[in-house]
Motif scaffolding. Structure first.
Motif, PDB file in Angstrom:
ATOM      1  N   ALA A  20     -15.534  70.081   5.944  1.00  0.00           N
ATOM      2  CA  ALA A  20     -16.326  71.271   4.548  1.00  0.00           C
ATOM      3  C   ALA A  20     -16.635  72.773   5.084  1.00  0.00           C
ATOM      4  CB  ALA A  20     -17.620  70.317   3.875  1.00  0.00           C
ATOM      5  N   ALA A  21     -17.191  72.263   6.057  1.00  0.00           N
ATOM      6  CA  ALA A  21     -17.302  73.594   6.978  1.00  0.00           C
ATOM      7  C   ALA A  21     -16.465  74.201   8.461  1.00  0.00           C
ATOM      8  CB  ALA A  21     -18.427  73.544   8.354  1.00  0.00           C
ATOM      9  N   LEU A  22     -15.256  73.456   7.794  1.00  0.00           N
ATOM     10  CA  LEU A  22     -14.322  74.045   8.483  1.00  0.00           C
ATOM     11  C   LEU A  22     -13.556  75.251   7.816  1.00  0.00           C
ATOM     12  CD1 LEU A  22     -12.694  71.978  10.681  1.00  0.00           C
ATOM     13  CD2 LEU A  22     -12.891  73.744  11.404  1.00  0.00           C
ATOM     14  N   VAL A  23     -13.415  74.682   6.205  1.00  0.00           N
ATOM     15  CA  VAL A  23     -12.853  74.843   4.929  1.00  0.00           C
ATOM     16  C   VAL A  23     -13.884  76.088   4.277  1.00  0.00           C
ATOM     17  CG1 VAL A  23     -12.441  74.762   2.589  1.00  0.00           C
ATOM     18  CG2 VAL A  23     -11.803  72.757   4.262  1.00  0.00           C
ATOM     19  N   VAL A  26     -16.090  77.941   8.586  1.00  0.00           N
ATOM     20  CA  VAL A  26     -15.377  78.462   9.706  1.00  0.00           C
ATOM     21  C   VAL A  26     -13.912  79.717   9.849  1.00  0.00           C
ATOM     22  CG1 VAL A  26     -13.989  77.890  12.023  1.00  0.00           C
ATOM     23  CG2 VAL A  26     -16.479  76.627  10.909  1.00  0.00           C
ATOM     24  N   VAL A  27     -12.805  78.865   8.394  1.00  0.00           N
ATOM     25  CA  VAL A  27     -11.677  79.693   9.026  1.00  0.00           C
ATOM     26  C   VAL A  27     -11.689  80.736   7.920  1.00  0.00           C
ATOM     27  CG1 VAL A  27      -9.582  79.767   7.234  1.00  0.00           C
ATOM     28  CG2 VAL A  27     -10.297  77.890   8.040  1.00  0.00           C
ATOM     29  N   THR A  34     -13.465  86.835   2.808  1.00  0.00           N
ATOM     30  CA  THR A  34     -14.530  87.422   2.031  1.00  0.00           C
ATOM     31  C   THR A  34     -15.153  85.556   1.166  1.00  0.00           C
ATOM     32  OG1 THR A  34     -14.839  89.336   2.456  1.00  0.00           O
ATOM     33  CG2 THR A  34     -15.972  88.578   0.613  1.00  0.00           C
ATOM     34  N   THR A  35     -15.718  85.437   0.431  1.00  0.00           N
ATOM     35  CA  THR A  35     -15.657  83.949   0.193  1.00  0.00           C
ATOM     36  C   THR A  35     -15.913  84.834  -1.493  1.00  0.00           C
ATOM     37  OG1 THR A  35     -17.963  83.745   0.351  1.00  0.00           O
ATOM     38  CG2 THR A  35     -16.127  82.388   1.198  1.00  0.00           C
ATOM     39  N   LEU A  53     -13.527  80.918  -4.044  1.00  0.00           N
ATOM     40  CA  LEU A  53     -12.661  81.965  -3.926  1.00  0.00           C
ATOM     41  C   LEU A  53     -12.332  82.517  -2.461  1.00  0.00           C
ATOM     42  CD1 LEU A  53     -11.916  83.279  -6.651  1.00  0.00           C
ATOM     43  CD2 LEU A  53     -10.424  81.464  -6.052  1.00  0.00           C
ATOM     44  N   VAL A  54     -11.803  82.321  -2.206  1.00  0.00           N
ATOM     45  CA  VAL A  54     -11.435  82.892  -0.031  1.00  0.00           C
ATOM     46  C   VAL A  54     -10.292  84.183   0.215  1.00  0.00           C
ATOM     47  CG1 VAL A  54     -11.069  82.410   2.823  1.00  0.00           C
ATOM     48  CG2 VAL A  54     -12.138  80.182   0.973  1.00  0.00           C
TER      49      VAL A  54
END
Length: 181
Positions: A20-23, A26-27, A34-35, A53-54
């Motif tokens: 979850a932290a990566l997705v 981090v990524v 931007t999210t 949304l990323v």
């Protein structure tokens, strides 16, 4: 301490938190993305409210019909919309524009989107994660990242310690051996 079944469950939970932290953190940071959180039903069923949304910056010329993009409603203002490009247009001055529409909307958006308004193209989406992001204030101040890193670090530490403590050295018998009974 955790019982025999608790250790694998805790380890799986730790792996889930790392993923979850990566997705979610981090990524997006590494890719310059931007999210955003979907707040309305205009992009249902693919992106219902609460979807995170990323959005990754893209050159305006690379955008095509069918792309999902996030753009400013008014240039220079923080409010944004995420809709799908349904066609291309050109102003009387020759400026290329994008015609957008929400997947769940019956009509296309009133105003065409100009290059200066575009924030980026959808990179990937995570259902329901937007609710969590909103709950922690869209993690704009870094607190969520620090808390996530701390929890993951603590989880790695306790998992590693548990693996080391859980190993018991083999007992060695010293002294005389009994042969027979």
């Amino acid at each position: 301490m955790l019982g025999p079944a608790g250790k694998p469950v805790a380890f799986l939970f730790l792996l889930l938190m790392i993923l979850a932290a990566l997705v979610l953190i981090v990524v997006p940071r590494v890719t310059g993305s931007t999210t955003y959180t979907v707040l309305t039903s205009s992009m249902e069923p693919g992106y219902p409210p609460g979807t995170l949304l990323v959005v990754k910056p893209q050159s305006f010329d690379s955008l095509r019909t069918g792309d999902v993009l996030t753009y400013q409603i008014k240039s220079g203002k923080p409010d944004v919309i995420t809709h799908r490009v349904v066609s291309m247009g050109v102003t009387q001055e020759g400026e290329r524009t994008l015609i957008t529409k929400g997947d769940n909307n019956s009509q296309q958006d009133r105003e065409p989107v100009r290059e200066v308004q575009v924030r980026g193209k959808l990179f990937y989406a995570v259902p329901y994660a937007g609710f969590v992001a909103n709950a922690v204030g869209q993690h704009r101040n870094g607190v969520a990242e620090i808390a996530a890193a701390g929890l993951i670090g603590y989880g790695l530490f306790t998992t590693g310690r548990g693996m080391l403590v859980g190993r018991k050295p083999k007992e060695r018998h010293r002294g005389r051996r009994r042969i027979g009974t």
